[in-house]
Design a protein around this motif. Structure first.
Motif, mmCIF file in Angstrom:
data_model
loop_
_atom_site.group_PDB
_atom_site.id
_atom_site.type_symbol
_atom_site.label_atom_id
_atom_site.label_comp_id
_atom_site.label_asym_id
_atom_site.label_seq_id
_atom_site.Cartn_x
_atom_site.Cartn_y
_atom_site.Cartn_z
ATOM 1 N N TYR A 58 0.842 -1.200 0.000
ATOM 2 C CA TYR A 58 0.000 0.000 0.000
ATOM 3 C C TYR A 58 0.878 1.250 0.000
ATOM 4 C CZ TYR A 58 -3.780 -3.183 1.171
ATOM 5 O OH TYR A 58 -4.689 -4.209 1.140
ATOM 6 N N ILE A 59 0.618 2.155 -0.931
ATOM 7 C CA ILE A 59 1.353 3.413 -1.021
ATOM 8 C C ILE A 59 0.684 4.422 -0.099
ATOM 9 C CG2 ILE A 59 2.189 5.220 -2.562
ATOM 10 C CD1 ILE A 59 1.565 3.151 -4.870
ATOM 11 N N THR A 60 1.469 5.027 0.772
ATOM 12 C CA THR A 60 0.898 5.972 1.732
ATOM 13 C C THR A 60 1.395 7.400 1.546
ATOM 14 O OG1 THR A 60 2.612 5.537 3.388
ATOM 15 C CG2 THR A 60 0.657 4.123 3.426
ATOM 16 N N GLU A 61 2.386 7.606 0.668
ATOM 17 C CA GLU A 61 2.883 8.962 0.442
ATOM 18 C C GLU A 61 3.573 9.048 -0.909
ATOM 19 O OE1 GLU A 61 5.167 12.076 3.230
ATOM 20 O OE2 GLU A 61 6.469 10.451 2.543
ATOM 21 N N THR A 117 0.539 13.136 1.293
ATOM 22 C CA THR A 117 0.502 12.075 2.283
ATOM 23 C C THR A 117 -0.947 11.689 2.500
ATOM 24 O OG1 THR A 117 2.483 12.922 3.390
ATOM 25 C CG2 THR A 117 1.088 11.407 4.637
ATOM 26 N N THR A 122 -4.438 4.748 5.821
ATOM 27 C CA THR A 122 -5.040 4.602 4.487
ATOM 28 C C THR A 122 -3.910 4.440 3.483
ATOM 29 O OG1 THR A 122 -6.896 6.025 5.111
ATOM 30 C CG2 THR A 122 -6.518 5.690 2.761
ATOM 31 N N GLY A 123 -4.101 3.609 2.466
ATOM 32 C CA GLY A 123 -3.083 3.435 1.443
ATOM 33 C C GLY A 123 -3.673 3.021 0.113
ATOM 34 N N ILE A 157 5.845 3.189 1.279
ATOM 35 C CA ILE A 157 5.044 1.982 1.082
ATOM 36 C C ILE A 157 4.982 1.190 2.383
ATOM 37 C CG2 ILE A 157 4.877 -0.194 -0.212
ATOM 38 C CD1 ILE A 157 6.363 1.212 -2.501
ATOM 39 N N ARG A 158 3.800 0.688 2.690
ATOM 40 C CA ARG A 158 3.651 -0.196 3.843
ATOM 41 C C ARG A 158 3.282 -1.593 3.367
ATOM 42 N NH1 ARG A 158 -1.167 1.749 7.647
ATOM 43 N NH2 ARG A 158 -1.072 -0.404 8.395
ATOM 44 N N PRO A 162 -3.674 -1.595 5.729
ATOM 45 C CA PRO A 162 -4.236 -0.497 6.515
ATOM 46 C C PRO A 162 -5.723 -0.738 6.783
ATOM 47 C CG PRO A 162 -4.120 0.141 4.229
ATOM 48 C CD PRO A 162 -3.498 -1.237 4.315
ATOM 49 N N SER A 289 -10.326 -2.255 3.101
ATOM 50 C CA SER A 289 -9.130 -2.869 2.519
ATOM 51 C C SER A 289 -9.328 -4.347 2.197
ATOM 52 C CB SER A 289 -7.925 -2.688 3.448
ATOM 53 O OG SER A 289 -8.198 -3.201 4.730
#
Length: 340
Positions: A58-61, A117, A122-123, A157-158, A162, A289
């Motif tokens: 998941y992209i978070t920024e 961001t 959230t991502g 990235i996480r 989320p 998610s």
């Protein structure tokens, strides 16, 4: 030297600097493209490069790095397979980004804007299979003094899931803008086709030089609810909604209006080049998610020659760029000036 906190190892992969995830499940990935792509005898207008993408992340920024006036804009997308095997290729034609499929749009940034961001926990989902990030850069032709440098986009990235995933809906147009028009309006309207309520997370506005105003609305049982409105000539920022807590429900209509001014003697086609124009309303919304894998990017397209009869009751200030305090806040905070 990279100095990000809590990073264990760093490696260079296909032009991307990858910082491996630590026990927090977070890492950073730099996507880069050399500015030499946009100068010299073999320069291109749009340069694309592909980078491996891991599944179920998941992209978070999104954060642009480097000189802010190096490029016109940067877009990040996903492909099953890149259009070309070359390290960098010309991709002004949208059919020359991915091979045999359309690009999955993720994010776009224009010169002068800050990064984005996402809201906490959230991502944006990378998908259920390994694919490719595509970095698409619209370069400038006046950067000869910095050809040894790069256009950068850093992704945070996480690897763990989320609470909420962010999905994307795009509203844009086809056709042309006639000559000698002061307030030429183009509308899009599509029914919201998801089966569950969806909170609106952010929206973005973008045109080229002919844009005067861009506005977006929820139309619910005849009532027009403003999502956001502003001047699209300022850099592309992902804004909060005008009224906090907006939620889309099944059966809602999402409607946008783009207002153009063309005082010239010739029509202006809608397209990707700077001699053309465009109208893009980016809408990010939340999805559980656990349900994100089956969610596809929604794309609603209007046409400049449509009558737009369903817009008889659109708010009277839809073609006025003022009223969005979030845009004014960003203009002041980041000293943003108009891109055109």
């Amino acid at each position: 030297m990279l100095t990000y906190r809590a990073i264990l190892t760093v490696s260079m992969v296909c032009g991307a600097v990858v910082a491996r995830a630590d026990d927090t499940g977070v890492y950073y990935k730099h996507l880069t493209l050399p500015l030499s792509t946009f100068v010299g005898e073999n320069k291109v207008e749009y340069g694309c490069a592909a980078f491996p993408l891991e599944a179920d992340e998941y992209i978070t920024e999104y954060l642009p790095i480097g000189e802010r006036d190096d490029v016109h804009h940067i877009t990040v997308g996903m492909c099953d397979e890149p259009y070309s095997d070359s390290a960098i290729w010309e991709c002004v034609d949208p059919n020359h980004v991915c091979k045999n499929t359309k690009r999955v749009f993720l994010y776009s940034w224009t010169n002068g804007a800050p990064g984005w961001t996402l809201p906490k926990d959230t991502g944006i989902y990378t998908g259920d299979r390994a694919r490719y990030f595509i970095l698409q850069v619209h370069g400038r032709d006046d950067i000869s003094d910095r050809v040894a440098e790069f256009a950068h986009m850093r992704l945070k990235i996480r690897t763990n899931k989320p609470r909420m995933a962010a999905a994307i809906s795009l509203y844009n147009i086809n056709g042309y803008i006639p000559p000698h028009v002061d307030k030429f309006t183009v509308d899009t309207a599509c029914e919201w086709n998801r089966t569950a309520p969806a909170p609106i997370l952010a929206y973005g506005l973008h045109t080229h030089s002919k844009g005067v105003a861009l506005s977006g609305y929820i139309v619910r049982r005849g009532q027009w609810i403003e999502i956001g409105r502003g001047n699209p000539l300022y850099p592309l920022v992902m804004f909060d909604v005008t009224y906090k807590g907006l939620v889309l429900y099944p059966g809602d209509i999402v409607a946008t209006r783009c207002t153009f001014r063309n005082t010239g003697d010739t029509k202006v086609d809608i397209g990707y080049s700077h001699v053309q124009d465009m109208c893009n309303f980016f809408l990010y919304y939340g999805v559980n998610s656990n349900d994100i894998a089956g969610t596809k990017t929604l794309n609603c397209i209007g046409n400049t020659q449509d009558e737009g009869w369903q817009f008889d009751n659109i708010p009277s200030d839809a073609s006025e760029p003022g009223g969005d305090t979030d845009q004014l806040k960003y203009i002041r905070k980041y000293n943003m000036t108009k891109s055109y």
